[in-house]
Motif scaffolding. Structure first.
Motif, mmCIF file in Angstrom:
data_model
loop_
_atom_site.group_PDB
_atom_site.id
_atom_site.type_symbol
_atom_site.label_atom_id
_atom_site.label_comp_id
_atom_site.label_asym_id
_atom_site.label_seq_id
_atom_site.Cartn_x
_atom_site.Cartn_y
_atom_site.Cartn_z
ATOM 1 N N ILE A 2 13.639 5.975 -15.054
ATOM 2 C CA ILE A 2 14.766 6.633 -15.725
ATOM 3 C C ILE A 2 14.622 8.130 -15.493
ATOM 4 O O ILE A 2 13.587 8.727 -15.816
ATOM 5 C CB ILE A 2 14.781 6.365 -17.237
ATOM 6 N N THR A 3 15.653 8.757 -14.936
ATOM 7 C CA THR A 3 15.604 10.181 -14.649
ATOM 8 C C THR A 3 16.813 10.890 -15.245
ATOM 9 O O THR A 3 17.951 10.469 -15.014
ATOM 10 C CB THR A 3 15.561 10.444 -13.131
ATOM 11 N N PHE A 4 16.548 11.949 -15.998
ATOM 12 C CA PHE A 4 17.590 12.839 -16.522
ATOM 13 C C PHE A 4 17.587 14.107 -15.680
ATOM 14 O O PHE A 4 16.532 14.750 -15.526
ATOM 15 C CB PHE A 4 17.310 13.209 -17.976
ATOM 16 N N HIS A 5 18.734 14.474 -15.147
ATOM 17 C CA HIS A 5 18.851 15.688 -14.349
ATOM 18 C C HIS A 5 19.960 16.574 -14.911
ATOM 19 O O HIS A 5 21.144 16.238 -14.831
ATOM 20 C CB HIS A 5 19.152 15.340 -12.890
ATOM 21 N N GLU A 6 19.543 17.652 -15.549
ATOM 22 C CA GLU A 6 20.486 18.642 -16.103
ATOM 23 C C GLU A 6 21.539 17.976 -16.999
ATOM 24 O O GLU A 6 22.730 18.280 -16.912
ATOM 25 C CB GLU A 6 21.175 19.410 -14.977
ATOM 26 N N VAL A 7 21.096 17.101 -17.882
ATOM 27 C CA VAL A 7 22.015 16.322 -18.711
ATOM 28 C C VAL A 7 22.384 17.096 -19.982
ATOM 29 O O VAL A 7 21.513 17.611 -20.686
ATOM 30 C CB VAL A 7 21.400 14.962 -19.087
ATOM 31 N N SER A 8 23.679 17.148 -20.248
ATOM 32 C CA SER A 8 24.187 17.772 -21.468
ATOM 33 C C SER A 8 25.184 16.841 -22.137
ATOM 34 O O SER A 8 25.817 16.006 -21.483
ATOM 35 C CB SER A 8 24.892 19.104 -21.168
ATOM 36 N N ILE A 21 18.941 18.922 -20.180
ATOM 37 C CA ILE A 21 17.566 18.415 -20.240
ATOM 38 C C ILE A 21 17.196 17.671 -18.957
ATOM 39 O O ILE A 21 18.041 17.059 -18.299
ATOM 40 C CB ILE A 21 17.320 17.518 -21.474
ATOM 41 N N ASN A 22 15.918 17.753 -18.630
ATOM 42 C CA ASN A 22 15.380 17.110 -17.434
ATOM 43 C C ASN A 22 14.071 16.412 -17.780
ATOM 44 O O ASN A 22 13.183 17.026 -18.382
ATOM 45 C CB ASN A 22 15.098 18.154 -16.344
ATOM 46 N N PHE A 23 13.956 15.145 -17.432
ATOM 47 C CA PHE A 23 12.680 14.433 -17.548
ATOM 48 C C PHE A 23 12.784 13.109 -16.808
ATOM 49 O O PHE A 23 13.879 12.639 -16.493
ATOM 50 C CB PHE A 23 12.272 14.195 -19.017
ATOM 51 N N THR A 24 11.637 12.523 -16.538
ATOM 52 C CA THR A 24 11.577 11.206 -15.900
ATOM 53 C C THR A 24 10.636 10.309 -16.691
ATOM 54 O O THR A 24 9.534 10.724 -17.047
ATOM 55 C CB THR A 24 11.090 11.305 -14.442
ATOM 56 N N VAL A 25 11.091 9.101 -16.980
ATOM 57 C CA VAL A 25 10.261 8.076 -17.599
ATOM 58 C C VAL A 25 9.816 7.135 -16.494
ATOM 59 O O VAL A 25 10.652 6.591 -15.769
ATOM 60 C CB VAL A 25 11.037 7.297 -18.681
ATOM 61 N N GLY A 57 25.739 16.552 -15.833
ATOM 62 C CA GLY A 57 24.475 16.104 -15.268
ATOM 63 C C GLY A 57 24.501 14.655 -14.848
ATOM 64 O O GLY A 57 25.562 14.018 -14.797
ATOM 65 N N ASN A 58 23.316 14.121 -14.566
ATOM 66 C CA ASN A 58 23.198 12.743 -14.111
ATOM 67 C C ASN A 58 22.016 12.054 -14.781
ATOM 68 O O ASN A 58 20.975 12.668 -15.002
ATOM 69 C CB ASN A 58 22.971 12.686 -12.588
ATOM 70 N N ILE A 59 22.195 10.767 -15.086
ATOM 71 C CA ILE A 59 21.103 9.899 -15.510
ATOM 72 C C ILE A 59 20.996 8.792 -14.469
ATOM 73 O O ILE A 59 22.002 8.137 -14.145
ATOM 74 C CB ILE A 59 21.347 9.291 -16.902
ATOM 75 N N LEU A 60 19.805 8.607 -13.948
ATOM 76 C CA LEU A 60 19.592 7.574 -12.938
ATOM 77 C C LEU A 60 18.587 6.547 -13.438
ATOM 78 O O LEU A 60 17.600 6.898 -14.100
ATOM 79 C CB LEU A 60 19.067 8.185 -11.635
ATOM 80 N N ILE A 61 18.855 5.302 -13.151
ATOM 81 C CA ILE A 61 17.907 4.219 -13.376
ATOM 82 C C ILE A 61 17.632 3.568 -12.030
ATOM 83 O O ILE A 61 18.560 3.136 -11.342
ATOM 84 C CB ILE A 61 18.451 3.185 -14.382
ATOM 85 N N ASP A 62 16.373 3.566 -11.655
ATOM 86 C CA ASP A 62 15.976 3.097 -10.321
ATOM 87 C C ASP A 62 16.787 3.793 -9.227
ATOM 88 O O ASP A 62 17.312 3.153 -8.303
ATOM 89 C CB ASP A 62 16.126 1.570 -10.220
ATOM 90 N N ASP A 63 16.920 5.111 -9.374
ATOM 91 C CA ASP A 63 17.576 5.975 -8.388
ATOM 92 C C ASP A 63 19.073 5.718 -8.233
ATOM 93 O O ASP A 63 19.690 6.179 -7.259
ATOM 94 C CB ASP A 63 16.893 5.857 -7.012
#
Length: 319
Positions: A2-8, A21-25, A57-63
């Protein structure tokens, strides 16, 4: 995973709940979102399964961006556990657990097998509990069912929104212990929201501390306690000079017979708290030595228990 990229997330009234916010689980990680009320942690959680749409922003699950998933496909692969247990009151426990497998058109044989397997996994005898209704179970038992219902279709990700906060302290602590053991068996990617730092320390592989919709610090429980990023983190996690001031490794380690050591990873019995934490970040288990002889061993879970208890005692002393 799970990746958050510049999510608002901005709500229609102009409130910014989450700000860039940015982080990766990572796969199989137990990741805890924590912070004061209104910090954005639940909004962050709900954006993962599109219960709340993100604004930027973007949220990705398994890219893959979550908006490119079929909504049903996305949610069927994400278990969800709420503070409000939300079992269907007129359905049996077995029927509650079977909801998503039935939607995915599993065979009845497969569903029955899965229900029994999950009930037994959390210490609820399937013959005893399968045909009961939710009102016949205690709060702790109902929440166990809520957890395994989220696991029923074997999703890759589990989202948990303050699932134990409504329980009494004894039931809550028992379920925390059960969750630790369960995660060792199922090895799922879990994102868990709480406002309780003791709970976060006990459960998390990593903790993400939020304030006013932004991330203040991400790290292991040991890192937040031993190296807080600022005064907000220090005050929130309850760290002070008192935690670790009376630390004695000998009192925490598991004693062993005194033998001359040839172990690869050792630490001296006189080591300070920060030294032990640094070493356990690199090695899951250490042999404790004195004058070249093994006196005991220490692992990460023992230290987490010590830190969790220290935070609890520190907070209670200020009440």
């Amino acid at each position: 995973m799970i990746t958050f990229h510049e999510v608002s997330k901005q709500f229609p009234d102009g409130t910014t709940a989450v700000n860039r916010i940015n982080f990766t689980v990572t796969n199989g990680e137990f990741f805890v979102l924590i912070g004061p009320s209104g910090c954005g942690k639940t909004t962050t959680l709900k954006m993962m399964n599109r219960l709340i749409p993100l604004s930027e922003g973007n949220i990705l699950i398994d890219d893959k961006e979550i908006n490119k998933y079929n909504i049903h496909e996305l949610r069927w692969n994400i278990g969800y556990v709420l503070q409000q247990i939300a079992l269907f009151p007129h359905m049996t426990i077995a029927e509650n657990i079977a909801v998503v497998p039935e939607l995915k058109q599993w065979s009845q044989e497969a569903i029955t097998k899965r229900v029994d397997e999950l009930l037994n996994m959390v210490g609820l005898d399937s013959d005893t509990y399968r045909n009961r209704k939710p009102h016949e179970l205690s709060g702790g038992e109902q929440q166990r069912v809520g957890v395994i219902r989220a696991l029923a279709a074997d999703p890759d990700i589990i989202l948990m929104d303050e699932p134990f906060s409504a329980l009494d302290p004894i039931s809550r602590e028992k379920l925390q212990d059960d969750m630790i053991l369960l995660q060792k068996k199922i090895n799922k990617t879990i994102v868990f929201v709480t406002h309780d730092m003791q709970e976060a320390i006990k459960l998390a592989d990593r903790v993400c501390l939020m304030k006013d919709g932004e991330i203040v610090q991400i790290g292991t429980p040991e890192q937040l306690l031993s190296n807080p990023a600022n005064d907000f983190v220090r005050n929130f996690v309850g760290t002070s000079n008192k935690i670790g001031a009376d630390f004695q490794l000998q009192q925490i380690m598991q004693p062993m017979s005194s033998i001359t050591h040839d172990a690869a990873h050792t630490i001296d019995i006189s080591a300070r708290l920060d030294q032990v934490l640094d070493e356990l970040n690199n090695h899951p288990e250490l042999f404790v030595t004195s004058a070249g002889n093994i006196k005991g061993k220490i692992d990460r879970q023992m230290m987490i228990q010590y830190l969790s208890t220290s935070v609890k005692e520190g907070r209670e002393s200020h009440v």
